[in-house]
Motif scaffolding. Structure first.
Motif, PDB file in Angstrom:
ATOM      1  N   GLN A 123     -13.331 -24.954 -47.462  1.00 25.00           N
ATOM      2  CA  GLN A 123     -12.225 -24.984 -46.506  1.00 25.00           C
ATOM      3  C   GLN A 123     -12.295 -26.266 -45.692  1.00 25.00           C
ATOM      4  O   GLN A 123     -13.378 -26.710 -45.294  1.00 25.00           O
ATOM      5  N   GLN A 124     -11.168 -26.866 -45.447  1.00 23.80           N
ATOM      6  CA  GLN A 124     -11.123 -28.110 -44.696  1.00 23.80           C
ATOM      7  C   GLN A 124     -10.977 -27.816 -43.202  1.00 23.80           C
ATOM      8  O   GLN A 124     -10.012 -27.197 -42.770  1.00 23.80           O
ATOM      9  N   TYR A 155     -10.480 -19.745 -29.609  1.00 27.15           N
ATOM     10  CA  TYR A 155     -11.380 -20.568 -30.427  1.00 27.15           C
ATOM     11  C   TYR A 155     -11.478 -19.989 -31.832  1.00 27.15           C
ATOM     12  O   TYR A 155     -11.413 -20.718 -32.838  1.00 27.15           O
ATOM     13  N   GLN A 156     -11.595 -18.655 -31.930  1.00 25.44           N
ATOM     14  CA  GLN A 156     -11.682 -17.999 -33.235  1.00 25.44           C
ATOM     15  C   GLN A 156     -10.364 -18.120 -34.000  1.00 25.44           C
ATOM     16  O   GLN A 156     -10.361 -18.344 -35.214  1.00 25.44           O
ATOM     17  N   VAL A 157      -9.247 -17.992 -33.300  1.00 30.06           N
ATOM     18  CA  VAL A 157      -7.935 -18.122 -33.950  1.00 30.06           C
ATOM     19  C   VAL A 157      -7.736 -19.545 -34.479  1.00 30.06           C
ATOM     20  O   VAL A 157      -7.236 -19.752 -35.593  1.00 30.06           O
ATOM     21  N   LEU A 158      -8.144 -20.519 -33.690  1.00 24.56           N
ATOM     22  CA  LEU A 158      -8.001 -21.915 -34.119  1.00 24.56           C
ATOM     23  C   LEU A 158      -8.850 -22.200 -35.360  1.00 24.56           C
ATOM     24  O   LEU A 158      -8.432 -22.972 -36.244  1.00 24.56           O
ATOM     25  N   LYS A 159     -10.008 -21.586 -35.456  1.00 23.34           N
ATOM     26  CA  LYS A 159     -10.833 -21.765 -36.656  1.00 23.34           C
ATOM     27  C   LYS A 159     -10.086 -21.291 -37.902  1.00 23.34           C
ATOM     28  O   LYS A 159     -10.239 -21.880 -38.984  1.00 23.34           O
ATOM     29  N   GLN A 160      -9.282 -20.252 -37.748  1.00 23.04           N
ATOM     30  CA  GLN A 160      -8.539 -19.719 -38.895  1.00 23.04           C
ATOM     31  C   GLN A 160      -7.499 -20.702 -39.425  1.00 23.04           C
ATOM     32  O   GLN A 160      -7.103 -20.623 -40.589  1.00 23.04           O
ATOM     33  N   VAL A 161      -7.059 -21.643 -38.563  1.00 25.04           N
ATOM     34  CA  VAL A 161      -6.113 -22.670 -39.030  1.00 25.04           C
ATOM     35  C   VAL A 161      -6.829 -24.014 -39.229  1.00 25.04           C
ATOM     36  O   VAL A 161      -6.192 -25.059 -39.307  1.00 25.04           O
ATOM     37  N   GLY A 162      -8.173 -23.964 -39.288  1.00 25.79           N
ATOM     38  CA  GLY A 162      -8.934 -25.155 -39.651  1.00 25.79           C
ATOM     39  C   GLY A 162      -9.213 -26.117 -38.517  1.00 25.79           C
ATOM     40  O   GLY A 162      -9.508 -27.289 -38.773  1.00 25.79           O
ATOM     41  N   ARG A 171      -1.427 -28.152 -34.710  1.00 27.73           N
ATOM     42  CA  ARG A 171      -1.822 -26.777 -35.033  1.00 27.73           C
ATOM     43  C   ARG A 171      -2.151 -26.002 -33.764  1.00 27.73           C
ATOM     44  O   ARG A 171      -1.805 -24.816 -33.641  1.00 27.73           O
ATOM     45  N   LEU A 172      -2.830 -26.653 -32.825  1.00 28.28           N
ATOM     46  CA  LEU A 172      -3.157 -25.995 -31.565  1.00 28.28           C
ATOM     47  C   LEU A 172      -1.894 -25.582 -30.823  1.00 28.28           C
ATOM     48  O   LEU A 172      -1.810 -24.481 -30.262  1.00 28.28           O
ATOM     49  N   ALA A 173      -0.901 -26.455 -30.812  1.00 24.69           N
ATOM     50  CA  ALA A 173       0.364 -26.144 -30.138  1.00 24.69           C
ATOM     51  C   ALA A 173       1.030 -24.923 -30.767  1.00 24.69           C
ATOM     52  O   ALA A 173       1.540 -24.039 -30.062  1.00 24.69           O
ATOM     53  N   LYS A 174       1.006 -24.858 -32.087  1.00 24.39           N
ATOM     54  CA  LYS A 174       1.622 -23.726 -32.775  1.00 24.39           C
ATOM     55  C   LYS A 174       0.880 -22.434 -32.472  1.00 24.39           C
ATOM     56  O   LYS A 174       1.503 -21.388 -32.187  1.00 24.39           O
ATOM     57  N   VAL A 175      -0.451 -22.481 -32.515  1.00 24.70           N
ATOM     58  CA  VAL A 175      -1.262 -21.299 -32.211  1.00 24.70           C
ATOM     59  C   VAL A 175      -1.028 -20.842 -30.773  1.00 24.70           C
ATOM     60  O   VAL A 175      -0.863 -19.646 -30.495  1.00 24.70           O
ATOM     61  N   THR A 176      -0.989 -21.792 -29.854  1.00 26.59           N
ATOM     62  CA  THR A 176      -0.779 -21.462 -28.445  1.00 26.59           C
ATOM     63  C   THR A 176       0.553 -20.759 -28.245  1.00 26.59           C
ATOM     64  O   THR A 176       0.643 -19.732 -27.553  1.00 26.59           O
ATOM     65  N   GLU A 177       1.608 -21.292 -28.853  1.00 24.59           N
ATOM     66  CA  GLU A 177       2.925 -20.671 -28.717  1.00 24.59           C
ATOM     67  C   GLU A 177       2.920 -19.253 -29.263  1.00 24.59           C
ATOM     68  O   GLU A 177       3.465 -18.326 -28.641  1.00 24.59           O
ATOM     69  N   GLU A 178       2.267 -19.044 -30.411  1.00 22.65           N
ATOM     70  CA  GLU A 178       2.217 -17.712 -31.019  1.00 22.65           C
ATOM     71  C   GLU A 178       1.446 -16.727 -30.145  1.00 22.65           C
ATOM     72  O   GLU A 178       1.836 -15.556 -30.015  1.00 22.65           O
ATOM     73  N   VAL A 179       0.364 -17.195 -29.526  1.00 20.08           N
ATOM     74  CA  VAL A 179      -0.454 -16.322 -28.672  1.00 20.08           C
ATOM     75  C   VAL A 179       0.346 -15.851 -27.462  1.00 20.08           C
ATOM     76  O   VAL A 179       0.348 -14.662 -27.108  1.00 20.08           O
TER      77      VAL A 179
END
Length: 427
Positions: free
Chosen positions: A35-36, A363-370, A411-419
């Motif tokens: 995984q990258q 932090y765990q969610v961000l790991k899921q998107v690499g 990716r962080l911005a997208k995760v943050t919005e979803e959270v």
């Protein structure tokens, strides 16, 4: 074998602060083979070609010199390698109008060891049983301060005030002098400038006020200048080191390309320096003389300051600009996100106000998107107050490529919005 540990042995065996997170990150990278990941967690400086070449050149000069055998094959003074101490004194006297002698300077095996010496020489229990506190006047601050004292109860940190620019999505921590207490029970004060993890630079007035509060009690103030001028000069805003009779100016050569050599520098009142030198003599005799010898050449020639100002600073300042502009372009404007003012160091610090989950969970969610960053709650050593802010921050290293930093922030911005959206839906 399961040896019985003393109280101190058990304490020092624990994984504390960001080191516990780094263990999880290592396990994540191993488990995710193939995984990258964009790993923006490390405080390890990148190897810059110009910086590496400087140390190669200085090494070549040392190898060709008659002093090589004396440097590498013999023990030296506990205070440090004399030519390095002399080079520092000359440079600082000329640069800052000081009057340093060799008795004002100590070379240590990295600045972390310097804080260990100070925390246990000036903090902890006195002969009559009184507890002397190690005061961190501005929290969050360097997580490593949490592990330097043999008596954890001696460490005390204070919440800051927050200057918030809601429109620009920026903020800045400042010392809260209405709460900060430095008294006869204080052993020493420690803070970083520029700060790891936030990039914050305390103003000259704030530094002088802290030193003035400590002076009546003869309390030493250690200023962790691992990112400060003149080297590595990782300040993105104007700043000048502050010196004083009760100030110990603490430096490191790690961010100028020598983290493997472990070279720390303390500059201060000779009585304070003598105490720290005695501690070092008992602990390790002296740091690597090879690293000291090549550093002396780089400082004396002026090359170290020049490369700090023209290469190292601009390299990381550009990284911060990319991170900042990407967040501005991709983070939702209606969410309460705030980037700490980028004033120095090699990190960015992001505060997600009213974050619906904890820093560890995102932090765990961000790991899921690499994407790997560091949960901010690890950077509040000594802070006893319950403060939700501690679980709302992330430290982001500027040690990725330009493309990696931009992609990771998208990716962080997208995760943050979803959270935040999930919270809105659940409500």
């Amino acid at each position: 074998m399961n040896p019985a540990l003393t109280k101190i042995g058990a304490q020092m065996s624990n994984l504390t602060g960001v080191r516990a997170i780094m263990k999880d990150i290592i396990e994540t990278l191993r488990a995710g083979a193939g995984q990258q990941f964009i790993n923006l967690s490390a405080g390890n400086p990148l190897i810059l070609p110009e910086v590496e070449q400087l140390w190669r050149d200085c090494t070549g000069e040392l190898l060709a010199s008659s002093e090589y055998g004396e440097v590498v094959c013999r023990y030296g003074s506990s205070q440090g390698y004399a030519p390095l101490i002399e080079a520092i004194a000359r440079d600082f006297n000329r640069r800052y109008g000081l009057n340093l002698s060799d008795r004002n300077i100590l070379i240590t095996p990295g600045s972390q060891s310097l804080y260990f010496y100070a925390a246990n020489a000036f903090g902890g229990y006195t002969n009559n049983g009184e507890l002397k506190q190690i005061v961190l006047p501005l929290s969050p601050d360097y997580t490593g301060y949490g592990g330097v004292c043999l008596f954890p109860e001696a460490l005390v940190a204070y919440k800051p005030t927050l200057d918030i620019d809601a429109t620009a999505h920026r903020f800045k921590y400042r010392p809260d002098f209405s709460q900060l207490s430095i008294t006869e029970t204080t052993g020493c004060v420690i803070f970083s400038r520029p700060s790891n993890p936030t990039g914050n630079v305390l103003s000259d007035d704030e530094v002088k006020k802290i030193a003035a509060l400590a002076a009546p009690y003869d309390v030493p103030v250690l200023i962790d200048s691992a990112y400060a001028p003149p080297f590595p000069a990782l300040n993105f805003t104007e700043m000048i080191p502050v010196f004083g009779d009760n100030i110990i100016h603490c430096m490191s050569l790690s961010k100028v390309g020598l983290p493997g050599e472990r070279i720390g520098i303390a500059i201060g009142n000779e009585k304070l320096i003598h105490v720290l030198e005695c501690f070092q003599t008992n602990l390790c005799i002296h740091p690597s003389r090879y690293g000291q010898a090549i550093a002396a050449r780089a400082i004396d020639s002026g090359a170290l300051v020049e490369i700090s100002e023209t290469v190292i600073r601009s390299f990381y300042q550009n990284k911060f600009t990319i991170l900042e502009s990407t967040l501005d372009a991709t983070m939702p404007k209606d969410l309460p996100w705030f980037l700490h003012r980028g004033e120095g160091a090699i990190f960015a610090w992001l505060w997600l106000q009213d974050l619906p989950i904890t820093d560890w969970e995102i932090y765990q969610v961000l790991k899921q998107v690499g994407v790997i960053v560091v949960p901010g709650s690890t950077f509040f050593p000594g802070l006893q107050d319950e403060w939700q802010h501690k679980q709302q921050c992330l430290r982001i290293s500027l040690t990725g490529t330009n493309e990696e930093i931009a992609t990771a922030m998208q990716r962080l911005a997208k995760v943050t919005e979803e959270v935040y959206q999930r919270k809105a839906v659940s409500v």
